[in-house]
Scaffold this motif. Structure first.
Motif, short mmCIF file in Angstrom:
data_model
loop_
_atom_site.label_atom_id
_atom_site.label_comp_id
_atom_site.label_asym_id
_atom_site.label_seq_id
_atom_site.Cartn_x
_atom_site.Cartn_y
_atom_site.Cartn_z
N ILE A 250 -2.82 -16.46 7.89
CA ILE A 250 -3.99 -15.58 7.86
C ILE A 250 -3.55 -14.12 8.03
CG2 ILE A 250 -6.12 -14.94 9.09
CD1 ILE A 250 -6.53 -17.96 9.63
N LEU A 251 -2.57 -13.91 8.90
CA LEU A 251 -2.06 -12.54 9.07
C LEU A 251 -1.42 -12.03 7.78
CD1 LEU A 251 -0.51 -12.60 12.65
CD2 LEU A 251 -2.65 -11.55 11.90
N ARG A 252 -0.66 -12.91 7.12
CA ARG A 252 -0.04 -12.53 5.86
C ARG A 252 -1.10 -12.19 4.81
NH1 ARG A 252 4.62 -15.37 7.49
NH2 ARG A 252 3.57 -17.38 7.42
N LEU A 253 -2.18 -12.97 4.85
CA LEU A 253 -3.29 -12.74 3.92
C LEU A 253 -3.90 -11.35 4.15
CD1 LEU A 253 -5.58 -13.72 1.97
CD2 LEU A 253 -6.67 -14.74 3.97
N CYS A 254 -4.15 -11.01 5.41
CA CYS A 254 -4.72 -9.69 5.73
C CYS A 254 -3.78 -8.57 5.29
CB CYS A 254 -5.02 -9.56 7.22
SG CYS A 254 -6.34 -10.66 7.77
N ALA A 255 -2.50 -8.75 5.57
CA ALA A 255 -1.53 -7.72 5.20
C ALA A 255 -1.49 -7.54 3.69
CB ALA A 255 -0.14 -8.09 5.74
N SER A 256 -1.52 -8.66 2.96
CA SER A 256 -1.41 -8.54 1.51
C SER A 256 -2.68 -7.98 0.89
CB SER A 256 -1.07 -9.90 0.88
OG SER A 256 -2.20 -10.76 0.98
N ALA A 257 -3.80 -8.03 1.63
CA ALA A 257 -5.05 -7.43 1.14
C ALA A 257 -5.10 -5.93 1.46
CB ALA A 257 -6.24 -8.15 1.75
N GLY A 258 -4.00 -5.40 1.96
CA GLY A 258 -3.96 -3.97 2.30
C GLY A 258 -4.53 -3.69 3.68
N GLY A 259 -4.49 -4.69 4.54
CA GLY A 259 -5.11 -4.54 5.85
C GLY A 259 -4.13 -4.39 6.99
N SER A 260 -4.60 -4.77 8.17
CA SER A 260 -3.79 -4.62 9.39
C SER A 260 -3.75 -5.93 10.15
CB SER A 260 -4.40 -3.52 10.27
OG SER A 260 -3.89 -3.61 11.59
N LEU A 261 -2.71 -6.08 10.97
CA LEU A 261 -2.54 -7.30 11.77
C LEU A 261 -3.51 -7.37 12.93
CD1 LEU A 261 1.36 -7.30 12.14
CD2 LEU A 261 -0.02 -8.44 10.38
N SER A 262 -3.99 -6.20 13.36
CA SER A 262 -4.88 -6.21 14.52
C SER A 262 -5.83 -5.03 14.50
CB SER A 262 -4.06 -6.20 15.82
OG SER A 262 -4.94 -6.16 16.93
N GLY A 263 -7.10 -5.32 14.71
CA GLY A 263 -8.10 -4.27 14.74
C GLY A 263 -8.39 -3.78 16.15
N GLU A 264 -8.20 -4.67 17.14
CA GLU A 264 -8.58 -4.28 18.51
C GLU A 264 -7.92 -5.11 19.61
OE1 GLU A 264 -12.83 -4.80 18.41
OE2 GLU A 264 -12.70 -6.98 18.33
N HIS A 265 -7.23 -6.18 19.28
CA HIS A 265 -6.64 -7.02 20.32
C HIS A 265 -5.22 -6.65 20.67
CE1 HIS A 265 -9.66 -10.46 19.20
NE2 HIS A 265 -10.24 -9.40 19.69
N GLY A 266 -4.56 -5.92 19.78
CA GLY A 266 -3.19 -5.54 20.03
C GLY A 266 -2.20 -6.52 19.42
N ILE A 267 -0.95 -6.09 19.34
CA ILE A 267 0.12 -6.92 18.77
C ILE A 267 0.70 -7.83 19.84
CG2 ILE A 267 2.41 -6.84 17.72
CD1 ILE A 267 0.06 -5.96 15.88
N GLU B 156 2.21 -12.17 20.61
CA GLU B 156 2.04 -13.18 19.57
C GLU B 156 2.19 -12.65 18.15
OE1 GLU B 156 -2.03 -14.59 19.96
OE2 GLU B 156 -2.63 -12.97 18.67
N LYS B 157 1.96 -11.37 17.92
CA LYS B 157 2.03 -10.88 16.55
C LYS B 157 3.23 -9.97 16.30
CE LYS B 157 -2.42 -9.51 16.60
NZ LYS B 157 -3.17 -10.20 17.65
N ARG B 158 4.10 -9.83 17.32
CA ARG B 158 5.17 -8.84 17.19
C ARG B 158 6.08 -9.12 16.00
NH1 ARG B 158 9.02 -10.53 22.41
NH2 ARG B 158 9.32 -12.65 21.69
N GLU B 159 6.34 -10.41 15.74
CA GLU B 159 7.28 -10.72 14.65
C GLU B 159 6.67 -10.48 13.27
OE1 GLU B 159 10.27 -10.92 15.31
OE2 GLU B 159 10.10 -11.29 17.47
N TYR B 160 5.36 -10.25 13.24
CA TYR B 160 4.70 -10.00 11.95
C TYR B 160 4.65 -8.51 11.59
CZ TYR B 160 3.23 -14.85 12.21
OH TYR B 160 3.23 -16.22 12.28
N MET B 161 5.07 -7.66 12.50
CA MET B 161 4.98 -6.22 12.26
C MET B 161 5.63 -5.78 10.94
SD MET B 161 3.19 -4.47 14.41
CE MET B 161 3.78 -2.81 14.82
N PRO B 162 6.77 -6.36 10.56
CA PRO B 162 7.38 -5.93 9.29
C PRO B 162 6.50 -6.21 8.06
CG PRO B 162 8.99 -7.03 10.66
CD PRO B 162 7.67 -7.25 11.32
N LEU B 163 5.44 -7.00 8.22
CA LEU B 163 4.54 -7.20 7.08
C LEU B 163 3.84 -5.91 6.68
CD1 LEU B 163 2.69 -10.55 7.94
CD2 LEU B 163 4.43 -10.19 6.20
N THR B 164 3.58 -5.05 7.64
CA THR B 164 2.85 -3.82 7.31
C THR B 164 3.64 -2.55 7.62
OG1 THR B 164 1.72 -3.95 9.44
CG2 THR B 164 0.52 -4.80 7.55
N PHE B 165 4.77 -2.68 8.30
CA PHE B 165 5.56 -1.49 8.61
C PHE B 165 7.01 -1.68 8.18
CE2 PHE B 165 2.10 -1.26 11.78
CZ PHE B 165 1.59 -0.02 11.43
#
Lengths: 481, 446
Positions: free
Chosen positions: A400-417, A420-429
């Motif tokens: 789901i995170l990959r899906l959001c990133a590929s739609a031009g989005g972000s991994l997190s809107g308000e909960h923070g990285i 649990e999401k730290r390893e996904y950071m390279p998807l958008t940065f």
């Protein structure tokens, strides 16, 4: 795990009652709102900035990381002591220190519960705008760390738009004030940098926030849909047509089925999705806007639109929205909540795919989210006692995170990285983007002391067993050379 | 390295970039310091190349947008070349249905406004001289105007940014969605950072729909105190002006000339702007007119659309355009409820041999500006220092936004002992260790 001298020094400074080291007591601080765990060596409860500063100095001296924590409602593992060390619980610093009605600002301590601030100023016709669903429990300090949002942030902005200044304890124990209680102050916007830094740069001990005047009129609409797609396309249309309601929330069928029998908030059990839409402002505006938005909902396929007639009805609808997560317990023992953001024009496609991912992995997914911001909250429902279920949930979440990133989005809107999401950071940065962020951390000299191994991809030194002597050496090199 | 050698190196390394020197740089002094070269990169990557070269060779650079605010800050202690961003003028991505816009830093505010108006949208940053002022420059200077009261400033509108950093090349933060907490919000460092940590190359904004209903009024008051009281009452009410401006007698006379709102001698004006649904705007205008009358305003006038545009554009550009440029601009900042105090301090600030200042204040944000047409003689320092002391006593401060070269070279433009200066210095050290970017221009000599 923890040196006797460290415990002794902490106890001497904070009092024995404010230092926890017994496993039976530590277990209450092993988790936050996520499904991960982290075992601290000690938990401490400071009551002043000076005490926070002293704890920081002791931790630096003894090579123990510090994990700041508010109410522990965080949804990214940010408050977990995954590297061991000291959990710094801020909940005993919960006073409203200053209330300046003329300028509509308040200075509060970080442990103050979000909703308590609005309650404290309500008799003056004021309120604090950011309203996370957990606002009855979560603290303003935690909100600052995560740059928390909430349903009403669509119009009024998230935490960073409401924080004017901070008192911070830095990694060397220095207490420093950043930003201004006023609006325009020369210098780098360190307040803006620290808000949302997930406790990795500094620890806030005072927070100056702006307060808003309560609106003259508030109208809440419940638009009922027979398909999620119609609800999604209504959201896109509302934004496209130039409406910015105070809140624009979507709640899907699974979620309605969980909430309605428990909270009786008036969501029809046979609906595929409902939109909860709120407009506020002057009477004249609210009447017009509510009527126009109602028409728009019908135009895009709402089978019915109800307007809450009384304050009690309105509060019931919101209780359904904000209580949704708790109600999942009636369906499954566990849920895993995601927080991706996508451009609002992509909502329909992305929400469709989120359900498809759930199906592929064999999970029920409940969607309840800030549709107006494009901020999704898919909740994957599961039972952690089923062997392998947790791993599979995390895998589905990753998709789901990959899906959001590929739609031009972000991994997190308000909960923070967080964790649990730290390893996904390279998807958008890119590596260069992350390096520039690391430079900021180096300027604060907060690594590896303050909430290490959070918010960014793990590096050598982020393990499961704490910093140990290697960490102490790192700290020594950083602080005492 | 001589200017000629620097120019030669730049021409050789960046064959596509235009390199200028000599007379072409007339009018581009930074707080009185004249650059000898300018280089005009044609891409963000070339901006990063210039920064990298500068670090290796020990040059000092300053970013140039539209050149409308070059006076801001202290004179840089070194300046070898301006980095002219006017070639970075592309609209990268406009998504009207998402209300987001990505543009390069050199795009002017006016270009953005025209583009968005076609779709009934806006970027409510009222930056002075929008035909020249660029997005990058406006953000670096944290320029704000009347509608900041409702929409906030750059920090509230930017959702993503790309910057060129001295040692680290191009880096992005944020993204293209309106809500985003992934990664550090590095854009905050560059908004108001005056190009001292990096050069802004591309920005993504969240946009606002243009609102159909617009209304405005001007109330005249016989005293500052009465005007200020009315302003604070309005701000404490449930009405929500998009802009609220307080005009001193001289500014009022200059900006409201010929309209029915023209003040009599010595009168103060309060100008309010309302945006929103038609009925709500009408009600707010009406209620505010009543409020002002009850607060003692002898004359309250609703403005026609054309008068409204002229007044608020005039406020935005006051003292900045070439034909009516102020010699000195001072900005005082305090808590909003103390705006009258800041105004009084500016009114009482006598610069030797200069005229009396024109005053514009924003009571909802606690800022007040004094504009002096005539350059002061020597000795202005003492007057400014005294004003600073008075403002400091109530937690405020005074920034010299513009001054003649002689004064600019000898006074601290910021006049502000930031309690967090040590931390700011560490940031400067971390991002710009070779002091490439406008050394000395920022707060505390950063």
């Amino acid at each position: 795990m923890i040196d006797r001298r460290t415990v002794h020094d902490l106890q001497k400074m904070l009092g024995k009652a404010n230092v926890i080291t017994e496993p039976d007591d530590l277990i209450a601080f092993e988790y936050d709102g996520t499904i991960d765990r982290g075992w601290p060596s000690a938990v401490v409860f400071p009551t002043s900035a000076e005490q926070v500063s002293e704890v920081v100095k002791i931790a630096a001296r003894d090579g123990l990381p510090i994990v700041p924590r508010g109410a522990g409602t965080g949804l990214s593992g940010g408050a977990l002591a995954t590297e061991g060390g000291i959990v710094l619980v801020m909940t005993r610093m919960k006073r409203v220190l200053e209330l300046d009605l003329e300028n509509r600002i308040a200075v509060v301590e970080p442990g103050l519960v979000n909703l308590e601030l609005s309650k404290a100023v309500a008799r003056h016709g004021l309120y604090y705008a950011p309203d996370p669903s957990s606002q009855k429990a979560c603290t303003i300090g935690g909100n600052v760390a995560e740059n928390s949002g909430g349903p009403h942030c669509l119009l009024y902005g998230v935490t960073t738009n409401h924080v004017l200044g901070l008192e911070l304890v830095l990694a060397d124990g220095e207490i420093v004030r950043v930003g201004g209680w006023g609006r325009e102050r020369p210098g780098y916007d360190l307040t803006g940098i620290v808000v949302g830094s997930e406790g990795t740069l500094a620890i806030a001990t005072k927070i100056c926030v702006r307060l808003l005047r309560e609106q003259e009129s508030v109208r809440t609409l419940l638009a009922i849909f027979d398909s999620v797609n119609a609800a999604s396309s209504t959201v896109s249309a509302v934004i496209r047509r130039g409406y910015v309601p105070a809140a624009l929330e979507m709640i899907d069928r699974v979620c309605i089925k969980a909430v309605e029998p428990v909270l009786h908030c008036g969501f029809p059990l046979d609906a595929e999705a409902v939109l909860l839409i709120e407009v506020d402002g002057l009477n004249e505006f609210v009447d017009t806007a509510a009527a126009e938005i109602e028409n728009l909902c019908v135009e895009f396929g709402a089978r019915e639109v109800r307007q809450a007639a009384t304050k009690a009805e309105r509060e019931k609808l919101w209780a359904g929205r904000k209580g949704a997560f708790g109600a999942f317990g009636s369906l499954f023992p566990n849920y895993y909540i995601l927080d991706g953001v996508v451009p609002r024009t992509q909502l329909m496609r992305v929400v469709d795919e989120v359900y498809a991912i759930g199906e592929r992995y064999g999970f029920t997914v409940a969607n309840v989210f800030h549709a107006g911001d494009g901020n999704l909250h898919p909740n994957i429902l599961f039972d952690e006692r089923v062997p392998g279920a947790t791993e599979k949930v995390l895998e589905a979440g990753g998709e789901i995170l990959r899906l959001c990133a590929s739609a031009g989005g972000s991994l997190s809107g308000e909960h923070g990285i967080g964790l649990e999401k730290r390893e996904y950071m390279p998807l958008t940065f890119s590596a260069a983007d992350l390096a520039a962020m690391k430079t900021l951390k180096s300027a604060f000299r907060s690594e590896p002391l303050l909430n290490p191994c959070k918010a960014f991809p793990a590096h050598a030194g982020c393990g499961e067993v704490g910093l140990g002597s290697h960490g102490a050496q790192l700290l020594a090199a950083d602080y005492y050379v | 390295m001589t200017a000629t050698a620097i120019a030669a190196t730049l021409r050789e390394t960046l064959p596509g970039a235009r390199v200028l020197d000599g007379g072409a740089l007339d009018g581009y002094e930074l707080a009185g310091v004249r650059p000898t070269i300018s280089v005009r990169p044609t891409s963000a990557a070339e901006v990063a190349d210039v920064l990298r070269l500068a670090g290796e060779r020990g040059w000092a650079l300053a970013a140039l947008g539209g050149g409308t605010m070059l006076d801001l800050g202290n004179p840089p202690v070194r300046l070898d070349a301006l980095v002219d961003l006017s070639a970075l003028n592309a609209v990268v991505d406009y998504q009207p249905d998402d209300l987001t816009l990505t543009v390069q830093a050199g795009v002017t505010l006016d270009t953005v406004a025209t583009l968005l108006a076609e779709r009934g949208q806006m970027l409510p940053l009222d930056v002075p001289l929008p035909r020249r002022a660029t997005i990058g420059g406006a953000l670096a200077c944290d320029a704000a105007g009347p509608r900041a009261l409702r929409y906030g400033t750059g920090r509230d509108l930017v959702i993503g940014m790309q910057t060129a950093l001295p040692r680290q090349g191009l880096a992005r933060s944020g993204g293209k969605v309106v809500k985003n907490v992934a990664g550090y919000d590095l854009a905050k460092l560059h908004i108001g950072g005056l190009g001292t940590l990096g050069i802004i190359t591309e920005v993504t904004f969240k946009l606002w729909p243009s609102l159909a209903g617009q209304g405005s009024l001007v109330a005249t008051f016989d005293s500052l105190a009465a005007a200020h009281t009315a302003a604070q009452q309005l701000l404490a009410s449930q009405l929500f002006p998009a802009a609220l401006e307080l005009l001193g007698p001289r500014a009022g006379a200059a900006l409201a000339t010929g309209s029915r709102a023209e003040p009599e001698h010595g009168q103060w004006l309060l100008a309010a702007l309302f945006l929103g649904a038609f009925d709500a705007v009408q009600r707010q205008t009406r209620d505010t007119m009543t409020l002002c009358t009850q607060a003692g305003a002898p004359v309250v006038t609703a403005l026609e659309p054309e008068q409204r545009a002229r007044l608020f554009d005039g406020i935005r550009d006051y003292g900045r355009s070439a034909d009516q440029a102020a010699a000195v601009i001072l900005r005082a900042s305090v808590l909003p409820a103390q705006t009258a105090h800041a105004v009084a301090v500016l009114e009482a600030l006598t610069l030797p041999e200069a005229d009396m200042p024109a005053i514009l204040a924003r009571p909802g944000r606690g800022t007040a500006r004094g504009f002096w047409r005539e350059a002061p003689a020597a000795g202005a320092h003492a007057a400014i220092a005294a004003a600073r002391a008075e403002l400091a006593a109530i937690g405020g401060h005074l920034v010299v936004e513009r001054a003649p070269a002689a004064l600019a070279r000898t006074i601290d433009a910021w006049g502000f002992a930031a309690p967090d200066l040590a931390l700011m210095r560490r940031l400067k050290q971390a991002y710009d260790p070779d002091a490439v970017l406008s050394p000395g221009r920022f707060v505390g000599g950063l």
